[in-house]
Design an enzyme around this catalytic site. Structure first.
Site, short mmCIF file in Angstrom:
data_model
loop_
_atom_site.label_atom_id
_atom_site.label_comp_id
_atom_site.label_asym_id
_atom_site.label_seq_id
_atom_site.Cartn_x
_atom_site.Cartn_y
_atom_site.Cartn_z
CG ASP A 1 40.08 46.94 32.63
OD1 ASP A 1 39.98 47.03 33.87
OD2 ASP A 1 39.25 47.43 31.84
CG ASP B 1 40.72 42.55 35.14
OD1 ASP B 1 40.40 42.07 36.24
OD2 ASP B 1 40.57 43.75 34.84
CD GLU C 1 40.33 39.95 39.83
OE1 GLU C 1 40.51 40.60 40.86
OE2 GLU C 1 39.78 40.40 38.82
#
Ligand SMILES: [Zn+2]
Length: 383
Positions: A357, A179, A273
């Site tokens: 996170d 992340d 991501e």
């Protein structure tokens, strides 16, 4: 299976005075031919509404000094201009721009049967011979091309594009989700938080200080009605700023290379991501964190290193609610329930306590593994 890849090595050059003059000429000629071909194309189009197919050879009669530099450097300009036109017409990129002196000075040449070569301490280039060089690591493989450049602070580099073989890295049977952190650079699904290196923030403070001094000197020159090019104090400071900036770029790249390599080495599936960086940089709150941490450079590195070393990089849809989903039970919070400043939360459904996170990176890993399996099933289905 070993893989054939193209790898770039950036090598510092220490040209003597004559070689520096040759480089300056080469930068000048490539810039001249780019600008001249571009303006002739534009003029021709305005008159005839068709594209002018001009080549550097057309200009060598009129401008004899073009013959003094490496002809491949000029041929590469033609190719780059061609590519810029294609990007404009086919990919909706901006129209090719004219080049300014002293801004990204560079030229590219190709290796033709040993015209570009290396020894332990030199790089050989066409028309100029051996130039003292310092190699950051061993260069092995077949050199395809060489791009010589000069930085704003006056350092010379050559980037050697080399065809080489890489062996895949051993499988580790470990997978990881990543992340993009706000306070940290990245947060991993195994709970590791990787901070932005402190030397970078120190250098950034130094850069801000030097830039302030530069602005003052610009103001002084302006007040005295002197040109900036005549103001020695301004020019001196400009080089100082460029040096700090170059150090930041180098340190950051080094950090990202080491980090991305270690992740690829230690894991088989790496899930991240797929962030829309352009959209995010517009958002002021996030912009500093994002541009500083160079997320997009990092993902590019992960991408090609996964490819080189036989690992799998999976990108998760940017709309996937990785932060708002509880990794324990799948409960989904609303946007209002999880504002940006909330760094940890307890799941109202299963009561698991979630670090914002780490929880997100676990979700990214799980989603990534799902996608990776789908891909493999799809691939075998086709075969
Ligand atoms: Zn839960």
């Amino acid at each position: 299976m070993p893989k054939q890849i193209l790898k770039a090595y950036k090598v510092r050059l220490y040209p003597n005075e004559g070689q520096q003059i040759f480089f300056a000429k080469s930068f000048g000629c490539t810039r001249f031919i780019w600008n001249r071909m571009l303006s002739d194309k534009i003029e021709h189009y305005n008159e005839h509404k068709t594209e002018l197919k001009n080549t550097p050879a057309h200009y060598k009669k009129e401008f004899e000094w073009l013959k003094e530099v490496d002809s491949l450097a000029l041929a590469n300009v033609q190719q780059n201009l061609r590519a810029a036109y294609n990007k404009f017409f086919k990919q909706g990129a901006g129209f090719p721009k004219f080049k300014k002196k002293g801004h990204r000075d560079s030229y590219t040449t190709n290796n033709q049967k040993g015209t570009v070569a290396i020894t332990d301490s030199t790089v050989k280039l066409p028309k100029i011979g051996h130039i003292p060089a310092k190699f950051p690591s061993k260069v092995s493989g077949l050199i395809k091309s060489a791009t010589v450049s000069k930085t704003t602070s006056g350092k010379y580099y050559v980037s050697l594009l080399v065809e080489t073989i890489v062996e895949p890295l051993l499988k580790t049977h470990s997978n990881i989700g990543i992340d993009l952190g706000l306070t940290d650079f990245i947060v991993l699904s195994d709970g590791t938080k990787v901070a932005n290196p402190t030397f970078l923030s120190k250098l950034q403070h130094k850069l801000a200080r030097e830039q302030k001094i530069l602005a003052k000197r610009r103001a002084v020159a302006k007040a005295d009605q002197r040109k900036l090019s005549d103001s020695r104090n301004y020019q001196k400071q400009k080089i100082k700023v460029a040096k700090v900036y170059e150090r930041i770029t180098n340190c950051r790249k080094d950090f990202l290379h080491k980090l991305s390599f270690n992740l690829i080495k230690n894991h088989d599936v790496i899930a991240i991501e797929d962030l829309n960086i352009k959209g995010m940089v517009k958002n002021r709150k996030l912009s500093k964190a994002i541009s500083d941490s160079s997320w997009s450079t990092f993902t590019t590195m992960l991408n090609y290193k996964a490819e080189w070393y036989g690992k799998t990089l999976v990108k998760i849809d940017r709309w996937y609610p990785s932060s708002k989903t509880c990794s324990g039970c799948g409960h989904l919070l609303t946007k209002a329930e999880l504002p940006l400043q909330v760094r940890s939360w307890n799941c109202p459904s299963c009561l698991q306590s979630n670090d914002r996170d780490i929880n997100a990176s676990i979700n990214i890993l799980n989603e990534g593994l799902k996608l990776a399996t789908l891909k493999t099933v799809g691939a075998t289905g086709l075969a």
